[in-house]
Design a protein around this motif. Structure first.
Motif, PDB file in Angstrom:
ATOM      1  N   LEU A 112       0.816  -1.222   0.000  1.00  0.00           N
ATOM      2  CA  LEU A 112       0.000   0.000   0.000  1.00  0.00           C
ATOM      3  C   LEU A 112       0.845   1.265   0.000  1.00  0.00           C
ATOM      4  O   LEU A 112       0.327   2.361  -0.224  1.00  0.00           O
ATOM      5  CB  LEU A 112      -0.930   0.004   1.210  1.00  0.00           C
ATOM      6  CG  LEU A 112      -2.090  -0.994   1.151  1.00  0.00           C
ATOM      7  CD1 LEU A 112      -2.796  -1.075   2.495  1.00  0.00           C
ATOM      8  CD2 LEU A 112      -3.080  -0.611   0.056  1.00  0.00           C
ATOM      9  N   ALA A 113       2.149   1.123   0.248  1.00  0.00           N
ATOM     10  CA  ALA A 113       3.040   2.284   0.248  1.00  0.00           C
ATOM     11  C   ALA A 113       3.450   2.694  -1.164  1.00  0.00           C
ATOM     12  O   ALA A 113       4.174   3.685  -1.335  1.00  0.00           O
ATOM     13  CB  ALA A 113       4.290   1.979   1.080  1.00  0.00           C
ATOM     14  N   ASP A 114       2.995   1.979  -2.167  1.00  0.00           N
ATOM     15  CA  ASP A 114       3.302   2.280  -3.565  1.00  0.00           C
ATOM     16  C   ASP A 114       2.820   3.691  -3.905  1.00  0.00           C
ATOM     17  O   ASP A 114       1.660   4.030  -3.698  1.00  0.00           O
ATOM     18  CB  ASP A 114       2.613   1.243  -4.458  1.00  0.00           C
ATOM     19  CG  ASP A 114       2.974   1.384  -5.927  1.00  0.00           C
ATOM     20  OD1 ASP A 114       3.555   2.414  -6.323  1.00  0.00           O
ATOM     21  OD2 ASP A 114       2.657   0.454  -6.689  1.00  0.00           O
ATOM     22  N   SER A 141      -2.372  -4.518  10.419  1.00  0.00           N
ATOM     23  CA  SER A 141      -1.065  -3.858  10.433  1.00  0.00           C
ATOM     24  C   SER A 141      -1.002  -2.725   9.419  1.00  0.00           C
ATOM     25  O   SER A 141      -0.217  -1.785   9.590  1.00  0.00           O
ATOM     26  CB  SER A 141       0.047  -4.876  10.139  1.00  0.00           C
ATOM     27  OG  SER A 141       0.089  -5.888  11.121  1.00  0.00           O
ATOM     28  N   ALA A 142      -1.826  -2.804   8.371  1.00  0.00           N
ATOM     29  CA  ALA A 142      -1.793  -1.796   7.311  1.00  0.00           C
ATOM     30  C   ALA A 142      -2.808  -0.673   7.516  1.00  0.00           C
ATOM     31  O   ALA A 142      -2.690   0.386   6.897  1.00  0.00           O
ATOM     32  CB  ALA A 142      -2.055  -2.464   5.965  1.00  0.00           C
ATOM     33  N   PRO A 176       0.974   0.768  16.137  1.00  0.00           N
ATOM     34  CA  PRO A 176       0.518   1.498  17.335  1.00  0.00           C
ATOM     35  C   PRO A 176      -0.446   2.636  17.040  1.00  0.00           C
ATOM     36  O   PRO A 176      -1.086   3.151  17.956  1.00  0.00           O
ATOM     37  CB  PRO A 176       1.828   2.023  17.935  1.00  0.00           C
ATOM     38  CG  PRO A 176       2.793   2.043  16.802  1.00  0.00           C
ATOM     39  CD  PRO A 176       2.424   0.902  15.911  1.00  0.00           C
ATOM     40  N   ASP A 177      -0.578   3.033  15.768  1.00  0.00           N
ATOM     41  CA  ASP A 177      -1.479   4.135  15.419  1.00  0.00           C
ATOM     42  C   ASP A 177      -2.872   3.683  15.012  1.00  0.00           C
ATOM     43  O   ASP A 177      -3.720   4.506  14.673  1.00  0.00           O
ATOM     44  CB  ASP A 177      -0.869   4.956  14.269  1.00  0.00           C
ATOM     45  CG  ASP A 177       0.424   5.642  14.681  1.00  0.00           C
ATOM     46  OD1 ASP A 177       0.519   6.063  15.853  1.00  0.00           O
ATOM     47  OD2 ASP A 177       1.339   5.737  13.846  1.00  0.00           O
ATOM     48  N   LEU A 178      -3.120   2.391  15.051  1.00  0.00           N
ATOM     49  CA  LEU A 178      -4.434   1.866  14.663  1.00  0.00           C
ATOM     50  C   LEU A 178      -5.516   2.369  15.615  1.00  0.00           C
ATOM     51  O   LEU A 178      -5.346   2.372  16.830  1.00  0.00           O
ATOM     52  CB  LEU A 178      -4.396   0.337  14.683  1.00  0.00           C
ATOM     53  CG  LEU A 178      -5.679  -0.395  14.281  1.00  0.00           C
ATOM     54  CD1 LEU A 178      -6.056  -0.085  12.833  1.00  0.00           C
ATOM     55  CD2 LEU A 178      -5.509  -1.894  14.469  1.00  0.00           C
TER      56      LEU A 178
END
Length: 266
Positions: A112-114, A141-142, A176-178
Motif C-alpha cells: 500500500l506504500a506504492d 497492520s496496514a 501502534p497508530d491503529l
C-alpha cells in the motif's frame, strides 16, 4: 504526497456483515467523491460478486502478494475497475489457502506504500476474513482504522471480543497508530430485546460513542448482491441504502482528518 487512508472491516465471527459493509460503504464513499479501492482479502471472493465483476481464471489477485515469494507483483497490477464511478477492486483468489504463504504481517502495508496508489486513490477499504491468520494480521497492520460490523447476537459479540484481543496485540507491535472507527450494528432492530441487549453490552465494554448508527434489516441488501450491484444502485430508496448513505456521511469527516481524537482503543 498524501497516502490513501485505509479502513479494515473486521469481525472474528463469520456472517457479521463484513462484505455487505465493505461493498456498500465503498460505493457510498465513491458517491461522495472519494476515489476508493476495495481490497478483498477473503478467499470467498464475495466483493467481486457484490460489484458484478467476473474474475477470469488465472487473473492476478490480491492474494498473489502473500506467496512465499511475491514475484515482484505490485498491488496496482491486480486492480480492476468496477462499473461504479471512482470505485476499483483488488479481487480475491478463491483457491488461496488461508494459512499458507508468507508469515510477514507487513506485506500488505508495504504494498500500500506504492506511490502509484497515492496518485490514484483517496481511500482503501479492506474486506477481511474472519479467521485469525496472516491475512487478518496484514489488514490490521496496514490500516489506519478498523470498522467492526456485528449482528446483535451473542456469537457475533464474542467475535467482537476476540477481535479486540487481536487488536491490542497488533497495536503493541506492528501498528501502534491503529484506531477504532466504530462498531456497526447490522440487521439492527431496536424492538428486539436481544438486539438492544447486545448493543448495550458493546457500549458498556467499548464506549457508547464508538457505536455507530446501525444498518436496519433489509432484504434489498441481499437482493442487491444477487444482481451484482451495491444497494444504492439497486434500490436507492430502501432502508439499507438510506442507512449506508448516513453511515458514509457520518464517517467522512473523520476519514478526511489526519487525526481522529477519541477513537483510539485506549
Amino acid at each position: 504526497m498524501k497516502s490513501p487512508r485505509v479502513i479494515a472491516v473486521c469481525n472474528r465471527k463469520g456472517g457479521a456483515g463484513k462484505t455487505t459493509t465493505a461493498v456498500n460503504l465503498a460505493s457510498e464513499l465513491a458517491a461522495l467523491g472519494k476515489r476508493v479501492l476495495l481490497v478483498d482479502l477473503d478467499s470467498q471472493g464475495h466483493c467481486a460478486v457484490g460489484l458484478g465483476l467476473k474474475v477470469a481464471p488465472g487473473a492476478a489477485t490480491v492474494h498473489a502478494l502473500f506467496g512465499e515469494a511475491d514475484g515482484g507483483i505490485g498491488l496496482m497490477e491486480v486492480v480492476q475497475p468496477s462499473c461504479i464511478e471512482r470505485l476499483w477492486l483488488a479481487p480475491a483468489d478463491q483457491l488461496f489457502e488461508h494459512g499458507s504463504g508468507t508469515r510477514d504481517p507487513l506485506r500488505l502495508a508495504q504494498a500500500l506504500a506504492d506511490a502509484a496508489l497515492a496518485n490514484q486513490f483517496d481511500l482503501v477499504i479492506l474486506d477481511t476474513p474472519p479467521s485469525l491468520d496472516i491475512l487478518l494480521l496484514n489488514a490490521l497492520s496496514a490500516a489506519h482504522w478498523v470498522l467492526v460490523p456485528y449482528v446483535p447476537h451473542p456469537l457475533s459479540f464474542e467475535g467482537v471480543r476476540q477481535l479486540m484481543r487481536v487488536l491490542f496485540k497488533v497495536m503493541s507491535v506492528q501498528n501502534p497508530d491503529l484506531k477504532i472507527l466504530g462498531f456497526l450494528p447490522m440487521t439492527a432492530a431496536d424492538h428486539i430485546r436481544q438486539h438492544r441487549s447486545i448493543s448495550a453490552d458493546v457500549s458498556r465494554q467499548f464506549g457508547a460513542h464508538r457505536v455507530l448508527g446501525g444498518i436496519r434489516n433489509d432484504i434489498k441488501l441481499a437482493e442487491a448482491f444477487a444482481v451484482g450491484k451495491p444497494v444504492r444502485h439497486y434500490a436507492p430508496g430502501c432502508r439499507g441504502a438510506q442507512d449506508f448513505a448516513a453511515l458514509a456521511a457520518s464517517l467522512l469527516p473523520v476519514i478526511d482528518c489526519t487525526e481522529s481524537p477519541g477513537s483510539s482503543l485506549i
